[in-house]
Design an enzyme around this catalytic site. Structure first.
Site, PDB file in Angstrom:
ATOM      1  CG  ASP A   1      -1.980   1.174   1.062  1.00 28.43           C
ATOM      2  OD1 ASP A   1      -2.700   0.938   0.299  1.00 28.43           O
ATOM      3  OD2 ASP A   1      -1.695   2.319   1.659  1.00 28.43           O
TER       4      ASP A   1
ATOM      5  CE1 TYR B   1       0.675   7.629   3.113  1.00 29.57           C
ATOM      6  CE2 TYR B   1       1.104   5.131   2.175  1.00 29.57           C
ATOM      7  CZ  TYR B   1       0.257   6.365   2.744  1.00 29.57           C
ATOM      8  OH  TYR B   1      -0.968   5.901   2.958  1.00 29.57           O
TER       9      TYR B   1
ATOM     10  CE  LYS C   1      -3.270   4.839  -0.044  1.00 30.65           C
ATOM     11  NZ  LYS C   1      -2.055   4.389   0.481  1.00 30.65           N
TER      12      LYS C   1
ATOM     13  CG  HIS D   1      -3.867   9.944  -0.086  1.00 29.24           C
ATOM     14  ND1 HIS D   1      -2.403   9.854  -0.094  1.00 29.24           N
ATOM     15  CD2 HIS D   1      -4.370   9.322   1.033  1.00 29.24           C
ATOM     16  CE1 HIS D   1      -1.990   9.324   1.079  1.00 29.24           C
ATOM     17  NE2 HIS D   1      -3.150   9.165   1.679  1.00 29.24           N
TER      18      HIS D   1
HETATM   19  N1  LIG Z   1      -5.625   6.350   2.764  1.00 30.09           N
HETATM   20  C1  LIG Z   1      -5.182   7.045   3.727  1.00 30.09           C
HETATM   21  O1  LIG Z   1      -5.378   8.144   3.880  1.00 30.09           O
HETATM   22  C2  LIG Z   1      -4.186   6.221   4.835  1.00 30.09           C
HETATM   23  C3  LIG Z   1      -4.080   6.923   6.080  1.00 30.09           C
HETATM   24  C4  LIG Z   1      -3.111   6.211   6.928  1.00 30.09           C
HETATM   25  C5  LIG Z   1      -2.524   4.961   6.768  1.00 30.09           C
HETATM   26  N2  LIG Z   1      -2.974   4.639   5.512  1.00 30.09           N
HETATM   27  C6  LIG Z   1      -2.071   3.300   5.036  1.00 30.09           C
HETATM   28  O2  LIG Z   1      -2.521   2.374   6.025  1.00 30.09           O
HETATM   29  C7  LIG Z   1      -1.243   1.649   6.470  1.00 30.09           C
HETATM   30  C8  LIG Z   1      -1.401   1.140   8.037  1.00 30.09           C
HETATM   31  O3  LIG Z   1      -1.815   2.156   8.880  1.00 30.09           O
HETATM   32  P1  LIG Z   1      -0.715   2.843   9.750  1.00 30.09           P
HETATM   33  O4  LIG Z   1       0.772   2.580   9.331  1.00 30.09           O
HETATM   34  O5  LIG Z   1      -1.201   4.606  10.113  1.00 30.09           O
HETATM   35  O6  LIG Z   1      -1.083   2.217  11.096  1.00 30.09           O
HETATM   36  P2  LIG Z   1      -0.903   0.531  11.643  1.00 30.09           P
HETATM   37  O7  LIG Z   1      -0.310  -0.132  10.783  1.00 30.09           O
HETATM   38  O8  LIG Z   1      -2.119   0.283  12.271  1.00 30.09           O
HETATM   39  O9  LIG Z   1      -0.022   0.807  12.879  1.00 30.09           O
HETATM   40  C9  LIG Z   1       1.615   0.975  12.640  1.00 30.09           C
HETATM   41  C10 LIG Z   1       2.198   0.999  14.006  1.00 30.09           C
HETATM   42  O10 LIG Z   1       2.114  -0.153  14.702  1.00 30.09           O
HETATM   43  C11 LIG Z   1       3.374  -0.594  15.225  1.00 30.09           C
HETATM   44  N3  LIG Z   1       3.184  -2.059  15.036  1.00 30.09           N
HETATM   45  C12 LIG Z   1       3.218  -2.676  13.854  1.00 30.09           C
HETATM   46  N4  LIG Z   1       2.960  -4.044  13.830  1.00 30.09           N
HETATM   47  C13 LIG Z   1       2.811  -4.196  15.247  1.00 30.09           C
HETATM   48  C14 LIG Z   1       2.619  -5.396  16.244  1.00 30.09           C
HETATM   49  N5  LIG Z   1       2.700  -6.491  15.830  1.00 30.09           N
HETATM   50  N6  LIG Z   1       2.929  -5.325  17.373  1.00 30.09           N
HETATM   51  C15 LIG Z   1       3.050  -3.941  18.040  1.00 30.09           C
HETATM   52  N7  LIG Z   1       2.957  -2.886  17.289  1.00 30.09           N
HETATM   53  C16 LIG Z   1       3.088  -2.874  16.190  1.00 30.09           C
HETATM   54  C17 LIG Z   1       4.248   0.175  14.255  1.00 30.09           C
HETATM   55  O11 LIG Z   1       5.607   0.103  14.636  1.00 30.09           O
HETATM   56  P3  LIG Z   1       6.768  -0.376  14.089  1.00 30.09           P
HETATM   57  O12 LIG Z   1       7.038   0.097  12.747  1.00 30.09           O
HETATM   58  O13 LIG Z   1       7.864   0.267  15.042  1.00 30.09           O
HETATM   59  O14 LIG Z   1       6.727  -1.808  14.201  1.00 30.09           O
HETATM   60  C18 LIG Z   1       3.642   1.511  13.819  1.00 30.09           C
HETATM   61  O15 LIG Z   1       4.224   2.311  14.966  1.00 30.09           O
HETATM   62  C19 LIG Z   1      -0.338   2.701   6.338  1.00 30.09           C
HETATM   63  O16 LIG Z   1       1.070   2.534   6.332  1.00 30.09           O
HETATM   64  C20 LIG Z   1      -0.782   3.382   4.937  1.00 30.09           C
HETATM   65  O17 LIG Z   1      -0.038   2.575   3.954  1.00 30.09           O
HETATM   66  C21 LIG Z   1      -3.409   5.086   4.464  1.00 30.09           C
END
Ligand SMILES: NC(=O)c1ccc[n+]([C@@H]2O[C@H](COP(=O)([O-])OP(=O)(O)OC[C@H]3O[C@@H](n4cnc5c(N)ncnc54)[C@H](OP(=O)(O)O)[C@@H]3O)[C@@H](O)[C@H]2O)c1
Length: 321
Positions: free
Chosen positions: A39, A44, A73, A106
């Site tokens: 994704d 980014y 996006k 996006h």
């Molecule tokens: N379309 C949009 O507007 C939008 C907005 C936000 C996000 N996104 C997409 O969604 C993806 C995921 O969302 P996100 O990055 O916001 O949040 P997420 O994946 O829910 O959480 C990421 C966080 O959780 C930690 N983490 C990951 N696996 C873990 C585990 N097994 N145990 C404990 N902590 C863990 C990571 O730290 P470490 O890296 O240190 O492990 C990081 O701090 C994004 O990367 C992006 O591609 C899209």
């Protein structure tokens, strides 16, 4: 075989906030760990490095292009019809690809165009050197942007198109004017923001929902947009299920996401967590556990332009009521 949203791997790999200096290796490691769905996004700021990681994984024979599902996006500054295809081409060049599986709008927010030579990615602030830097808006209707997205499918530059951060009103409207229907809706969703009505509406339209930030607050701690006490991993219902199943709280929360039918795209830079976040298909939450985790819903949205645009960009621009 041509992949369609019914083949989209239900656990993808999120790429937001992965430092460009680490990103090529992280992407390579993620593909090696078994991720097939990535994704990405212009915003980014790491698509060149994502492309390097993908190219190396393909060159080393870990995977073929056809086995990957790659989403990117369209950024807010490229909504006008003449900017949509050049924005996609820039993403394709950076990713070293000749097509995307899925291209998403996006945000339902149009901003003035920023040339690649001025700044890339353009981010939210129109003139960072202004006395009071702020976010400006451009009068581009979303229907114009969608028509330009449809043209990308007709040119075989992208297989599917979709949207992020749309509410039910915008989704209903999109269904009314689109010729090519959205295949995916990407929205924030986790146990504190279950979004049941919006997901039900998307299901009604046969649109795959992908939950971003599936771990809730964790992504927002480093941005000061969430407090440590808001971690869903500390919730007794999550911990109890984790202990019954011999899994981690993160696996329980992610399993809840896939078991309710959404795709999820967790991000991590750590190899052990890459494996942990993929290992969700050899256990099941029981009905009681599913219900207790869903009952944690408090409509807590961490990624809300109505809050962060004002706090960070001096501009009040809510998109959710
Ligand atoms: N379309 C949009 O507007 C939008 C907005 C936000 C996000 N996104 C997409 O969604 C993806 C995921 O969302 P996100 O990055 O916001 O949040 P997420 O994946 O829910 O959480 C990421 C966080 O959780 C930690 N983490 C990951 N696996 C873990 C585990 N097994 N145990 C404990 N902590 C863990 C990571 O730290 P470490 O890296 O240190 O492990 C990081 O701090 C994004 O990367 C992006 O591609 C899209």
């Amino acid at each position: 075989m041509s992949l369609t949203h019914t083949h989209m791997h239900k656990v993808g790999f999120g790429l937001w906030k992965i430092d460009p200096k680490d990103c090529a290796q992280v992407v390579y490691d993620a593909i090696k760990a078994g991720y097939r769905h990535l994704d990405s996004a212009c915003d980014y700021g790491n698509e060149k490095q994502v492309g390097e990681g993908i190219a190396r994984a393909i060159a080393d024979g870990l995977v073929t292009r056809e086995e990957l599902w790659i989403t990117s996006k369209l950024w807010n500054t490229f909504h006008a019809k003449e900017h949509v295809e050049p924005a996609l081409q820039r993403t394709l060049n950076d990713l070293q690809l000749d097509y995307l599986d899925l291209y998403l709008i996006h945000f339902p927010i149009a901003q003035p165009y920023v040339d690649f030579d001025v700044r890339y990615p353009p981010e939210w602030i129109t003139d960072p050197d202004a006395d009071t830097p702020c976010m400006e808006l451009a009068p581009v209707p979303l229907s114009e942007t969608w028509q330009a997205m449809e043209a990308l499918v007709n040119k075989s530059l992208v297989k599917e198109i979709g949207v992020c951060n749309y509410n039910s009103g915008l989704l209903n409207d999109l269904m009314a004017y689109s010729t090519i229907k959205p295949s995916s809706l990407q929205i924030e969703s986790h146990p504190y923001l279950t979004q049941e009505r919006l997901i039900r509406l998307a299901n009604h339209y046969n649109i795959q929902v992908t939950a971003f930030s599936p771990l809730g607050a964790l992504s927002y701690l480093e941005l000061d947009m969430a407090g440590a006490s808001e971690s869903v991993l500390e919730q007794p219902a999550v911990k109890a299920a984790a202990s019954r199943l011999g899994r981690t709280p993160a696996q329980v929360v992610l399993r809840w996401g896939v078991q309710r039918g959404t795709a999820i795209i967790p991000k991590t830079t750590k190899k052990a967590r890459m494996a942990e976040n993929l290992a969700l298909f050899d256990f099941e939450l029981n009905e009681d556990e599913m219900q207790q985790i869903s009952a944690l819903n408090s409509n807590r949205r961490f990624n809300d332009p109505g809050d962060f645009c004002e706090a960070a960009f001096n501009t009040f621009y809510p998109i959710y009521d």
